[in-house]
Design a protein around this motif. Structure first.
Motif, mmCIF file in Angstrom:
data_model
loop_
_atom_site.group_PDB
_atom_site.id
_atom_site.type_symbol
_atom_site.label_atom_id
_atom_site.label_comp_id
_atom_site.label_asym_id
_atom_site.label_seq_id
_atom_site.Cartn_x
_atom_site.Cartn_y
_atom_site.Cartn_z
ATOM 1 N N GLY A 19 -27.105 -12.468 28.475
ATOM 2 C CA GLY A 19 -28.909 -12.214 28.612
ATOM 3 C C GLY A 19 -28.801 -12.530 30.701
ATOM 4 O O GLY A 19 -27.821 -13.243 31.360
ATOM 5 N N ILE A 20 -29.856 -11.795 30.999
ATOM 6 C CA ILE A 20 -29.652 -12.000 32.803
ATOM 7 C C ILE A 20 -31.119 -11.819 33.238
ATOM 8 O O ILE A 20 -32.385 -12.030 32.503
ATOM 9 C CB ILE A 20 -29.926 -10.658 33.469
ATOM 10 N N ILE A 319 -25.057 -16.064 40.343
ATOM 11 C CA ILE A 319 -24.790 -14.834 41.169
ATOM 12 C C ILE A 319 -25.449 -15.365 42.606
ATOM 13 O O ILE A 319 -27.151 -14.773 42.090
ATOM 14 C CB ILE A 319 -24.554 -13.848 40.547
ATOM 15 N N LEU A 320 -25.144 -15.336 43.609
ATOM 16 C CA LEU A 320 -25.992 -15.579 44.817
ATOM 17 C C LEU A 320 -25.829 -13.315 45.627
ATOM 18 O O LEU A 320 -25.164 -13.252 45.752
ATOM 19 C CB LEU A 320 -24.957 -16.444 45.662
ATOM 20 N N ASP A 342 -23.441 -8.539 47.827
ATOM 21 C CA ASP A 342 -24.340 -7.640 48.830
ATOM 22 C C ASP A 342 -25.514 -7.637 48.303
ATOM 23 O O ASP A 342 -26.669 -7.920 48.946
ATOM 24 C CB ASP A 342 -23.315 -6.881 49.583
ATOM 25 N N SER A 343 -26.135 -7.059 46.599
ATOM 26 C CA SER A 343 -26.930 -6.294 46.216
ATOM 27 C C SER A 343 -27.317 -7.277 45.320
ATOM 28 O O SER A 343 -26.199 -7.618 44.743
ATOM 29 C CB SER A 343 -27.255 -5.781 46.545
ATOM 30 N N VAL A 344 -28.809 -6.764 44.362
ATOM 31 C CA VAL A 344 -28.359 -7.034 43.197
ATOM 32 C C VAL A 344 -27.862 -5.806 42.283
ATOM 33 O O VAL A 344 -27.142 -6.044 40.728
ATOM 34 C CB VAL A 344 -30.278 -7.220 42.443
ATOM 35 N N GLU A 345 -27.688 -4.247 42.953
ATOM 36 C CA GLU A 345 -26.836 -3.371 42.299
ATOM 37 C C GLU A 345 -25.127 -3.782 41.662
ATOM 38 O O GLU A 345 -25.369 -3.975 40.942
ATOM 39 C CB GLU A 345 -27.393 -2.428 42.463
ATOM 40 N N GLU A 346 -24.973 -4.632 43.172
ATOM 41 C CA GLU A 346 -24.394 -5.003 42.513
ATOM 42 C C GLU A 346 -23.749 -6.202 41.777
ATOM 43 O O GLU A 346 -22.048 -5.873 40.855
ATOM 44 C CB GLU A 346 -23.275 -5.435 43.477
ATOM 45 N N ALA A 347 -24.694 -7.552 41.811
ATOM 46 C CA ALA A 347 -24.399 -7.940 40.912
ATOM 47 C C ALA A 347 -24.240 -7.237 39.382
ATOM 48 O O ALA A 347 -23.615 -7.736 38.744
ATOM 49 C CB ALA A 347 -25.554 -8.794 40.485
ATOM 50 N N VAL A 348 -25.401 -6.549 39.252
ATOM 51 C CA VAL A 348 -25.353 -6.346 37.449
ATOM 52 C C VAL A 348 -24.425 -5.436 37.038
ATOM 53 O O VAL A 348 -23.317 -5.563 36.328
ATOM 54 C CB VAL A 348 -27.064 -4.836 37.574
ATOM 55 N N ASP A 349 -23.526 -4.938 38.364
ATOM 56 C CA ASP A 349 -22.162 -4.098 38.076
ATOM 57 C C ASP A 349 -20.963 -4.703 37.723
ATOM 58 O O ASP A 349 -20.379 -4.451 36.754
ATOM 59 C CB ASP A 349 -22.012 -3.075 39.276
ATOM 60 N N ILE A 351 -21.482 -7.588 36.174
ATOM 61 C CA ILE A 351 -21.688 -8.168 35.009
ATOM 62 C C ILE A 351 -21.921 -7.335 33.794
ATOM 63 O O ILE A 351 -21.126 -7.107 32.415
ATOM 64 C CB ILE A 351 -23.537 -8.562 34.566
ATOM 65 N N LEU A 352 -22.460 -6.230 33.440
ATOM 66 C CA LEU A 352 -21.429 -5.045 32.670
ATOM 67 C C LEU A 352 -20.346 -4.842 32.735
ATOM 68 O O LEU A 352 -19.355 -4.585 31.465
ATOM 69 C CB LEU A 352 -22.036 -3.781 33.592
#
Length: 361
Positions: A19-20, A319-320, A342-349, A351-352
């Motif tokens: 989960g996130i 994740i920061l 750098d970004s939340v989009e990178e973080a989600v990428d 994680i998935l």
């Protein structure tokens, strides 16, 4: 690639136990503007039909409005359907104090509509600090110099009759629901309430309980530099109170990095997981084991988001992002995250891809 990852997650739901938790200010939004590719990132957690396939929530120290309204605002800004149960604000734990103060006279302060927040939680006798102060003539000695109160006499409204016996009934608790707007007035009135045992103008050293929704010293909003948060107000109030009162101020603070907040988030994420369309994870779960193999905290404040995840321990992974409070090149020295992006989009990428690889998909 996006659809392939979604398909892998859907096929492997029985083993995809993660989960996130997203912070909002500085991660998802700057003011009311999405940042870091947040709309695109969140859409990857849904099927094209709109069904949620990855349990996630927003874990923020912000607030001031009911979770139902905040969920609606976020849905409109981010273009996905967000439920009220997915919004955990700094003041959300105040619900747990309902049994103690449900029928007691309390005051609430902060931006937004703090009294409405407390009323929606079930508190029966709640006043905003602003309304409460209006019943005590001259309690704010500089009110006449404030531009937002010095409107033409013809436009002024007559003070409403008190809804409760505020001139004779003691305040039983004070709640700082979100960042106060008028620091000078709020410090003055809170000192009056807390020093008098709940009835300004009286003499009683029994301080009513004082609760803060969070304790952030700074946060990232629309302005380029960090802004002072609710924790800064607590420091100001505490400094003044301790100089003018023989007993030191007593208060309880909630919000990240309090481990309780993260444990509460685990419960909510587990409920979201259980209500998802094809959750078979419980069939493969060892009795008594944790419902998640991994929980990700995506935040921008090392001393709040990362520290909180570290204190909560397993299964939290921090994740920061560099889109808010933290903008350093390297990891934070005192509270290093498990991953810096750098970004939340990178973080989600990340994680998935990580979860799907771990699943062997």
């Amino acid at each position: 690639m996006r659809e392939k990852i979604k398909l892998k997650i859907e096929i492997n739901r029985a083993r995809c136990n993660f989960g996130i938790a997203f912070d909002i200010d500085g991660v998802i939004l700057r003011g009311r503007v999405p940042v870091g590719g947040s709309p695109q990132a969140l859409r990857r957690l849904y099927l094209d039909s709109g069904e949620l396939i990855v349990p996630y929530l927003f874990l923020t120290n912000g607030g001031g409005i009911p979770e139902t309204k905040r969920a609606k605002e976020l849905s409109e800004l981010l273009g996905v359907n967000i439920m009220a149960s997915q919004v955990v604000q700094g003041h959300s734990p105040f619900r747990n104090l309902l049994k103690k103060f449900e029928n007691e006279l309390i005051i609430a302060t902060g931006k937004g509509d703090p009294a409405l927040v407390m009323s929606e939680y079930g508190f029966k006798k709640v006043l905003s600090l602003e309304e409460f102060a209006s019943y005590f003539e001259s309690i704010d000695p500089v009110s006449q110099y404030k531009r937002w109160t010095t409107m033409p006499q013809s436009d002024r409204k007559e003070p409403a009759m008190p809804r409760y016996n505020v001139l004779s009934e003691r305040i039983k608790a004070a709640f700082v629901v979100s960042d106060p707007v008028d620091w000078g007035r709020d410090i003055q009135v809170l000192c009056d309430v807390l020093r008098s045992g709940g009835l300004p103008g009286g003499a009683n050293n029994n301080q009513p309980p004082l609760y803060f929704a969070a304790d952030d010293l700074e946060y990232q909003a629309a302005f380029p530099s960090k802004r002072l948060g609710i924790g800064a107000f607590r420091i100001a109030l505490e400094s003044v109170f301790n100089r003018i009162n023989p007993k030191r101020l007593e208060c309880v603070t909630y919000g990240k990095p309090n481990p309780f907040v993260f444990k509460n988030a685990e419960v909510i994420l587990s409920q979201l997981q259980s209500s998802s369309r094809q959750d078979h994870s419980k069939n493969n779960r060892v009795p008594g084991s944790h419902p998640f193999e991994m929980l990700y905290m995506i935040g921008d404040n090392p001393s709040v988001d990362v520290k909180g995840a570290q204190q909560a321990g397993h299964p939290w992974f921090s994740i920061l992002t560099r889109t808010g409070v933290f903008q350093g090149k390297d990891n934070h020295a005192e509270f290093p995250a498990d991953l810096v992006v750098d970004s939340v989009e990178e973080a989600v990428d990340y994680i998935l891809k990580r979860e799907c690889i771990e699943l062997g998909a």
